[in-house]
Design a protein around this motif. Structure first.
Motif, PDB file in Angstrom:
ATOM      1  N   ALA A  10      -9.883   5.679 -21.142  1.00 18.20           N
ATOM      2  CA  ALA A  10      -9.438   6.819 -21.945  1.00 18.20           C
ATOM      3  C   ALA A  10      -7.976   7.178 -21.678  1.00 18.20           C
ATOM      4  N   GLY A  11      -7.331   6.437 -20.783  1.00 20.67           N
ATOM      5  CA  GLY A  11      -5.929   6.701 -20.457  1.00 20.67           C
ATOM      6  C   GLY A  11      -5.722   7.843 -19.491  1.00 20.67           C
ATOM      7  N   LEU A  12      -6.805   8.361 -18.908  1.00 18.68           N
ATOM      8  CA  LEU A  12      -6.687   9.526 -18.029  1.00 18.68           C
ATOM      9  C   LEU A  12      -6.185   9.178 -16.630  1.00 18.68           C
ATOM     10  N   LEU A  13      -6.151   7.881 -16.321  1.00 16.68           N
ATOM     11  CA  LEU A  13      -5.691   7.464 -14.997  1.00 16.68           C
ATOM     12  C   LEU A  13      -4.328   6.792 -15.023  1.00 16.68           C
ATOM     13  N   ASP A  14      -3.714   6.673 -16.174  1.00 24.72           N
ATOM     14  CA  ASP A  14      -2.405   6.022 -16.255  1.00 24.72           C
ATOM     15  C   ASP A  14      -1.403   6.736 -15.359  1.00 24.72           C
ATOM     16  N   GLY A  15      -0.759   5.953 -14.492  1.00 20.85           N
ATOM     17  CA  GLY A  15       0.244   6.515 -13.600  1.00 20.85           C
ATOM     18  C   GLY A  15      -0.326   7.297 -12.442  1.00 20.85           C
ATOM     19  N   ARG A  16      -1.631   7.334 -12.304  1.00 14.27           N
ATOM     20  CA  ARG A  16      -2.273   8.089 -11.223  1.00 14.27           C
ATOM     21  C   ARG A  16      -2.871   7.143 -10.182  1.00 14.27           C
ATOM     22  N   LYS A  17      -3.049   7.685  -8.988  1.00 14.25           N
ATOM     23  CA  LYS A  17      -3.770   6.958  -7.952  1.00 14.25           C
ATOM     24  C   LYS A  17      -5.259   7.090  -8.214  1.00 14.25           C
ATOM     25  N   ALA A  18      -5.996   5.999  -8.061  1.00 16.59           N
ATOM     26  CA  ALA A  18      -7.433   6.029  -8.320  1.00 16.59           C
ATOM     27  C   ALA A  18      -8.113   4.967  -7.464  1.00 16.59           C
ATOM     28  N   THR A  19      -9.442   5.047  -7.421  1.00 17.42           N
ATOM     29  CA  THR A  19     -10.214   4.022  -6.724  1.00 17.42           C
ATOM     30  C   THR A  19     -11.500   3.783  -7.493  1.00 17.42           C
ATOM     31  N   THR A  20     -12.175   2.710  -7.129  1.00 18.87           N
ATOM     32  CA  THR A  20     -13.493   2.396  -7.664  1.00 18.87           C
ATOM     33  C   THR A  20     -14.174   1.510  -6.644  1.00 18.87           C
ATOM     34  N   HIS A  21     -15.380   1.064  -6.928  1.00 11.90           N
ATOM     35  CA  HIS A  21     -16.088   0.212  -5.976  1.00 11.90           C
ATOM     36  C   HIS A  21     -15.272  -1.042  -5.713  1.00 11.90           C
ATOM     37  N   TRP A  22     -15.221  -1.458  -4.443  1.00 11.79           N
ATOM     38  CA  TRP A  22     -14.359  -2.592  -4.088  1.00 11.79           C
ATOM     39  C   TRP A  22     -14.744  -3.875  -4.819  1.00 11.79           C
ATOM     40  N   ARG A  23     -16.020  -4.024  -5.183  1.00  9.06           N
ATOM     41  CA  ARG A  23     -16.423  -5.227  -5.901  1.00  9.06           C
ATOM     42  C   ARG A  23     -15.822  -5.285  -7.302  1.00  9.06           C
ATOM     43  N   SER A  24     -15.479  -4.138  -7.843  1.00  5.27           N
ATOM     44  CA  SER A  24     -14.934  -4.080  -9.202  1.00  5.27           C
ATOM     45  C   SER A  24     -13.412  -4.005  -9.222  1.00  5.27           C
ATOM     46  N   ALA A  25     -12.793  -4.023  -8.043  1.00  9.10           N
ATOM     47  CA  ALA A  25     -11.357  -3.756  -7.954  1.00  9.10           C
ATOM     48  C   ALA A  25     -10.518  -4.759  -8.734  1.00  9.10           C
ATOM     49  N   LEU A  26     -10.812  -6.053  -8.607  1.00  8.30           N
ATOM     50  CA  LEU A  26      -9.997  -7.059  -9.282  1.00  8.30           C
ATOM     51  C   LEU A  26     -10.113  -6.926 -10.796  1.00  8.30           C
ATOM     52  N   ASP A  27     -11.336  -6.722 -11.289  1.00 10.46           N
ATOM     53  CA  ASP A  27     -11.519  -6.537 -12.732  1.00 10.46           C
ATOM     54  C   ASP A  27     -10.775  -5.293 -13.211  1.00 10.46           C
ATOM     55  N   PHE A  28     -10.851  -4.243 -12.410  1.00  5.13           N
ATOM     56  CA  PHE A  28     -10.207  -2.977 -12.786  1.00  5.13           C
ATOM     57  C   PHE A  28      -8.689  -3.155 -12.864  1.00  5.13           C
ATOM     58  N   GLN A  29      -8.114  -3.779 -11.844  1.00  8.15           N
ATOM     59  CA  GLN A  29      -6.661  -3.962 -11.822  1.00  8.15           C
ATOM     60  C   GLN A  29      -6.178  -4.815 -12.977  1.00  8.15           C
ATOM     61  N   ALA A  30      -6.949  -5.836 -13.319  1.00  2.00           N
ATOM     62  CA  ALA A  30      -6.549  -6.711 -14.422  1.00  2.00           C
ATOM     63  C   ALA A  30      -6.619  -5.978 -15.760  1.00  2.00           C
ATOM     64  N   LYS A  31      -7.600  -5.119 -15.910  1.00  2.00           N
ATOM     65  CA  LYS A  31      -7.800  -4.431 -17.183  1.00  2.00           C
ATOM     66  C   LYS A  31      -6.899  -3.207 -17.327  1.00  2.00           C
ATOM     67  N   PHE A  32      -6.589  -2.553 -16.214  1.00  3.64           N
ATOM     68  CA  PHE A  32      -5.829  -1.298 -16.279  1.00  3.64           C
ATOM     69  C   PHE A  32      -4.617  -1.349 -15.332  1.00  3.64           C
ATOM     70  N   PRO A  33      -3.624  -2.141 -15.661  1.00  3.58           N
ATOM     71  CA  PRO A  33      -2.465  -2.305 -14.766  1.00  3.58           C
ATOM     72  C   PRO A  33      -1.627  -1.032 -14.602  1.00  3.58           C
ATOM     73  N   LYS A  34      -1.792  -0.050 -15.492  1.00  3.15           N
ATOM     74  CA  LYS A  34      -1.003   1.183 -15.380  1.00  3.15           C
ATOM     75  C   LYS A  34      -1.557   2.142 -14.327  1.00  3.15           C
ATOM     76  N   VAL A  35      -2.734   1.832 -13.806  1.00  4.87           N
ATOM     77  CA  VAL A  35      -3.368   2.702 -12.809  1.00  4.87           C
ATOM     78  C   VAL A  35      -2.995   2.231 -11.404  1.00  4.87           C
ATOM     79  N   ALA A  36      -2.635   3.160 -10.541  1.00  3.80           N
ATOM     80  CA  ALA A  36      -2.301   2.824  -9.151  1.00  3.80           C
ATOM     81  C   ALA A  36      -3.598   2.748  -8.349  1.00  3.80           C
ATOM     82  N   LEU A  37      -4.309   1.637  -8.483  1.00 10.44           N
ATOM     83  CA  LEU A  37      -5.616   1.498  -7.848  1.00 10.44           C
ATOM     84  C   LEU A  37      -5.474   1.251  -6.352  1.00 10.44           C
ATOM     85  N   ASP A  38      -6.243   1.982  -5.576  1.00 11.26           N
ATOM     86  CA  ASP A  38      -6.336   1.762  -4.133  1.00 11.26           C
ATOM     87  C   ASP A  38      -7.800   1.468  -3.825  1.00 11.26           C
TER      88      ASP A  38
END
Length: 336
Positions: free
Chosen positions: A134-162
């Motif tokens: 929904a674009g609510l994490l663009d430019g923000r720091k966020a996290t998700t389950h570590w198993r999903s991290a690579l998929d998340f980073q590839a799909k949402f590069p604008k999010v500062a995933l930790d």
């Protein structure tokens, strides 16, 4: 800091004045995560025993909702609830783990548009995919389950995933990692709203740890340590009993009969942050407790918490919470 409840009659929320929490569920929802939110927020009470939150469950399209278990849940409230919510929480769904399940459906997108601009929004586990889509994490720091991290980073590069933390708090948007870290996130929000005493009581009632810092590492699988390896638990327990005095890394290492270098490495492996960062966090928690529950002068609070001086306490509390000791005390004495 403390969220101010609106004192107006609400259509879907029966009790005006209480903080309104809406849990937005979808097909494939994780039953445990719905239970986490309703249990923790639902048992938070003021010093007078009054409930502090009202929790309702809604869905983009009301009806029977499939879960990740062998049960379905009937949800009668629709997305209109979101327009009246102070906090909106989006639990995970098994849909996120399907190849095409990480895109917003039209009903879900319309539902998210109803959330008030000043509302707090949080996700548990893979619910972060919804916020990101929904674009609510663009430019923000966020996290998700570590198993999903690579998929998340590839799909949402604008999010500062930790992917290495339990939860994140970026203004009015919060995210958490796996299922259990949803407990940590909910307790964190309760603590931010009403202070440590209320959050600790909720934790005691639920028989969970009252506080795990968001910066603590997720429990990602690592090689099993050698059986003879010592932990740092004894040093941590001793430190908590002696927060009021200066503590050095050398002293902590000596409690475990380790070299400073070995202790530093093992502490970070176990806790996810350095020993000195952990000490500062524990001292801040002690100061918060004293500010909420005692009438001690600020300089005495600083001494008891191990900061030494009122100036040092102010500096650390400002850095961690964005407020002065006096403002913190006033806020949370009024909050309950």
């Amino acid at each position: 800091m403390a969220n101010m409840c609106k004192n107006q009659a609400m259509g879907f929320f029966a009790r005006p004045g209480r903080h309104r929490v809406a849990v937005l569920v979808r097909h494939g929802m994780l039953v445990m995560e719905l239970g986490i939110v309703t249990r923790l927020f639902g048992t938070a009470k003021s010093a007078d025993g009054e409930p502090l939150y009202e929790v309702v469950t809604c869905t983009p399209e009301p009806g029977r909702i499939r879960t990740d278990a062998d049960v379905t849940v009937s949800v009668g409230l629709g997305p209109e609830v979101l327009a009246e919510a102070d906090t909106v929480i989006i639990p995970a769904s098994s849909i996120e783990y399907e190849p095409s399940g990480q895109d917003l459906t039209e009903p879900l997108a319309r539902a998210l548009e109803l959330i008030r601009p000043d509302a707090r929004i949080a996700s548990i586990c893979s619910g972060a995919f919804v916020l990101a889509a929904a674009g609510l994490l663009d430019g923000r720091k966020a996290t998700t389950h570590w198993r999903s991290a690579l998929d998340f980073q590839a799909k949402f590069p604008k999010v500062a995933l930790d992917p290495n933390v339990l939860y994140t708090d970026d203004g009015n948007v919060l995210t958490s990692a796996g299922v259990a870290s949803g407990i940590d996130l909910c307790l964190h929000m309760i603590r931010c709203d009403h202070g440590a005493a209320v959050a600790n009581e909720v934790a005691r009632g639920t028989v969970v740890s009252p506080h795990r810092e968001g910066g603590q590492a997720q429990f990602i699988r690592r090689p099993v340590p050698e059986p003879q390896s010592s932990s740092t638990a004894t040093a941590r327990a001793w430190a908590l009993e002696n927060l009021d005095r200066p503590l050095t890394l050398r002293e902590l290492a000596a409690k475990e009969a380790m070299s400073t270098r070995t202790f530093t490495r093992r502490f970070r492996d176990e806790v996810g942050i350095s020993a000195l960062q952990w000490l500062t966090q524990q001292r801040i928690e002690r100061a918060r407790q004293l500010l909420e529950e005692t009438d001690l002068p600020v300089d005495k609070v600083a001494t008891e918490a191990g900061f030494g001086t009122a100036a040092s306490l102010r500096q650390h509390l400002q850095a961690a919470l964005g407020v002065s000791p006096s403002a913190y005390r006033n806020t949370f004495r009024e909050a309950v």
